[in-house]
Design a protein around this motif. Structure first.
Motif, short mmCIF file in Angstrom:
data_model
loop_
_atom_site.label_atom_id
_atom_site.label_comp_id
_atom_site.label_asym_id
_atom_site.label_seq_id
_atom_site.Cartn_x
_atom_site.Cartn_y
_atom_site.Cartn_z
N GLY A 208 -13.47 44.47 -15.59
CA GLY A 208 -12.06 44.67 -15.93
C GLY A 208 -11.10 43.97 -14.99
N SER A 209 -11.58 43.56 -13.81
CA SER A 209 -10.72 42.77 -12.91
C SER A 209 -10.42 41.42 -13.57
N SER A 210 -9.28 40.86 -13.24
CA SER A 210 -8.89 39.58 -13.84
C SER A 210 -9.52 38.41 -13.08
N LEU A 211 -9.55 37.26 -13.74
CA LEU A 211 -10.04 36.05 -13.09
C LEU A 211 -9.17 35.71 -11.89
N GLU A 212 -7.89 35.97 -12.00
CA GLU A 212 -6.98 35.74 -10.88
C GLU A 212 -7.37 36.61 -9.69
N ASP A 213 -7.76 37.86 -9.96
CA ASP A 213 -8.23 38.74 -8.88
C ASP A 213 -9.45 38.15 -8.19
N VAL A 214 -10.37 37.59 -8.99
CA VAL A 214 -11.58 36.98 -8.43
C VAL A 214 -11.21 35.81 -7.52
N PHE A 215 -10.32 34.93 -8.00
CA PHE A 215 -9.91 33.78 -7.20
C PHE A 215 -9.21 34.23 -5.91
N ASN A 216 -8.37 35.27 -6.02
CA ASN A 216 -7.66 35.75 -4.84
C ASN A 216 -8.62 36.30 -3.79
N LYS A 217 -9.70 36.91 -4.23
CA LYS A 217 -10.65 37.53 -3.30
C LYS A 217 -11.71 36.55 -2.80
N TYR A 218 -12.14 35.63 -3.66
CA TYR A 218 -13.28 34.78 -3.31
C TYR A 218 -12.97 33.29 -3.23
N GLY A 219 -11.77 32.89 -3.57
CA GLY A 219 -11.41 31.49 -3.45
C GLY A 219 -11.91 30.65 -4.61
N ASP A 220 -11.92 29.35 -4.40
CA ASP A 220 -12.23 28.44 -5.50
C ASP A 220 -13.49 27.60 -5.24
N ASN A 221 -14.30 28.00 -4.29
CA ASN A 221 -15.55 27.29 -4.02
C ASN A 221 -16.67 27.93 -4.84
N TYR A 222 -16.68 27.63 -6.13
CA TYR A 222 -17.60 28.29 -7.05
C TYR A 222 -18.30 27.27 -7.93
N ASN A 223 -19.33 27.73 -8.59
CA ASN A 223 -20.00 26.96 -9.63
C ASN A 223 -19.61 27.57 -10.97
N LYS A 224 -19.21 26.74 -11.92
CA LYS A 224 -18.68 27.25 -13.19
C LYS A 224 -19.48 26.68 -14.36
N MET A 225 -19.79 27.53 -15.32
CA MET A 225 -20.49 27.06 -16.52
C MET A 225 -20.15 27.96 -17.70
N ASP A 226 -20.17 27.37 -18.89
CA ASP A 226 -19.92 28.12 -20.13
C ASP A 226 -21.21 28.76 -20.62
N TYR A 227 -21.06 29.98 -21.17
CA TYR A 227 -22.21 30.65 -21.75
C TYR A 227 -21.71 31.51 -22.91
N ASP A 228 -21.86 30.98 -24.14
CA ASP A 228 -21.37 31.66 -25.34
C ASP A 228 -19.89 32.00 -25.19
N ASP A 229 -19.55 33.28 -25.25
CA ASP A 229 -18.15 33.68 -25.16
C ASP A 229 -17.74 34.03 -23.73
N LEU A 230 -18.57 33.60 -22.76
CA LEU A 230 -18.30 33.89 -21.35
C LEU A 230 -18.20 32.59 -20.57
N VAL A 231 -17.49 32.66 -19.44
CA VAL A 231 -17.50 31.59 -18.45
C VAL A 231 -18.05 32.19 -17.17
N LEU A 232 -19.10 31.60 -16.63
CA LEU A 232 -19.77 32.14 -15.45
C LEU A 232 -19.25 31.45 -14.20
N TYR A 233 -18.74 32.25 -13.26
CA TYR A 233 -18.29 31.75 -11.97
C TYR A 233 -19.26 32.29 -10.92
N GLU A 234 -19.90 31.36 -10.19
CA GLU A 234 -20.92 31.75 -9.23
C GLU A 234 -20.53 31.32 -7.83
N TYR A 235 -20.66 32.26 -6.88
CA TYR A 235 -20.37 32.01 -5.47
C TYR A 235 -21.67 32.18 -4.68
N THR A 236 -21.89 31.28 -3.74
CA THR A 236 -23.13 31.29 -2.96
C THR A 236 -22.88 31.86 -1.57
N PHE A 237 -23.76 32.80 -1.16
CA PHE A 237 -23.69 33.40 0.17
C PHE A 237 -25.10 33.45 0.76
#
Length: 411
Positions: A208-237
């Motif tokens: 339920g959190s927004s994509l903007e919330d994700v960017f605000n918390k984790y930044g923009d160093n992510y891997n992004k890919m489309d998957y059906d009706d979803l967009v997957l944002y992956e962060y590596t730690f």
């Protein structure tokens, strides 16, 4: 003519006479039959002329008899109606009392039931609050709901309690809870998945959190890919076992909100270890050599993109093999392709094959370039690179990139 001295009333003038003719008007004395009529007329005349001559004593009995004859039945009727009305009134009072008692009883019962339910609710709330455990703090971003990758099954039970069910798939055992699924491998937590708003990451992101919330918390160093009706944002730690783990946010395309969150150790991270384990003839020295080679190759790839970011194009060009330089053209031609580049950074680097002197890597490239003087164009690419040490040092001998996304940002 024989006279009759009996007095009579003259029918013509109304005077009293005792002769055969009226002394006053000369009217002859009526015959006997007429006299009776005259008497009647006289009596009536007297009544008509002098009504006040009738005394109250004479009329009173007649009046009283008439009054009594008409009033008595009326009084009896009134008495009956009063008795009926009294009975109805009494009945209405009794019915009202009964209804009042029933209402009071119903109100008291309602208060009792509500009070009882409140107590039950309070008891349930007390039980729930006593059973609900506080989510513990965690050190790693590779965590979900207070549970970190690498935790033991006992630690999982201590934090989450008893699971609702267990599914086994190969070497994995999945412990299912109402808000989270825990994947366990070799007795350790290896994967976490949740699509419930009750479960959050270390930084507070949940379903339920927004994509903007994700960017605000984790930044923009992510891997992004489309998957059906979803967009997957992956962060590596980095995980506690010195491996890389992935924190994934699955964003719904319809509302740009988090649909589910997963945390896992990618299988590719274990490729080197798995290949080594399948060949029992390999010595520990060979294993260590392969791991060291993989680290060197990753470092060479990082150095290549770091040189591009600081615009040291010769250093970047020198990381390319001779064949790659021929493919890219001269140094000047190569450098012209990066005139607008602000930065190139890589993430989610994974070893996909390792033969010791050749290492294949997969990774996500985030490239930022100047755009229209006051804006930044950010593009993400899913990339692969093959690095070789056959010439004595690590060089990139092959590269590929597939664009995953793009956005324009203000400076």
């Amino acid at each position: 003519m024989e006279e009759n001295n009996e007095k009579w009333i003259c029918p013509s003038c109304g005077k009293s006479n005792d002769k055969n003719f009226c002394f006053f008007c000369g009217h002859p004395k009526p015959k006997t039959k007429l006299n009776s009529d005259v008497k009647i007329r006289k009596s009536n005349r007297a009544i008509l002329i002098k009504p006040n001559t009738i005394t109250p004593e004479i009329n009173q009995p007649e009046h009283e008899s008439e009054f009594k004859s008409t009033e008595k039945p009326q009084l009896e009727q009134n008495d009956k109606e009063n008795k009926i009305n009294n009975k109805m009134f009494s009945s209405n009072i009794l019915i009202g009392i009964i209804i009042g008692i029933i209402l009071v009883f119903a109100i008291l019962m309602g208060i009792y039931i509500v009070s009882g339910n409140d107590k039950i609710f309070e008891n349930k709330a007390t039980i729930t609050s006593s059973e609900k455990k506080e989510v513990p703090s965690v050190d790693s971003d590779l965590s979900l709901g207070g549970l970190e990758l690498g935790y033991s099954v006992d630690q999982m039970h201590e934090i989450l309690g008893k699971e609702t069910s267990i599914d086994e798939k190969g070497i994995y055992k999945f412990y299912n809870y109402s808000d989270i699924q825990v994947g366990v491998k070799n007795g350790k937590v290896d994967a976490l998945v949740s699509n419930s708003s009750a479960v959050a990451t270390k930084r507070g992101i949940h379903q339920g959190s927004s994509l903007e919330d994700v960017f605000n918390k984790y930044g923009d160093n992510y891997n992004k890919m489309d998957y059906d009706d979803l967009v997957l944002y992956e962060y590596t730690f980095a995980a506690n076992n010195d491996k890389n783990g992935i924190l994934r946010f699955a964003i719904s395309k319809s509302n740009n909100q988090v649909s589910y969150i997963s945390v896992r150790i990618p299988e590719e991270e274990n490729t080197d270890t798995q290949s080594s384990d399948t060949n029992s003839n390999k010595s520990s020295t060979e294993k260590n050599t392969n791991m060291a080679s993989a680290n060197e190759a990753v470092q060479a790839l990082n150095s290549y993109y770091a040189a591009i970011t600081r615009h040291d194009m010769r250093a970047a060009y020198n990381v390319l093999s001779d064949d790659m330089q021929t493919h890219m053209g001269s140094l000047n031609d190569y450098a012209d392709g990066y005139k607008t580049t602000l930065s190139d950074s890589i993430s989610n680097v994974q070893v996909t094959s390792n033969s010791g002197d050749e290492i294949a890597l997969s990774y996500t490239l985030t490239a930022r370039d100047s755009y229209n003087s006051n804006s930044i164009k950010e593009q993400t690419f899913a990339c692969t690179a093959l690095l070789s040490k056959k010439t004595g040092s690590w060089h990139i001998v092959d590269m590929s990139a597939k664009k995953q996304g793009e956005r324009i940002m203000s400076r």
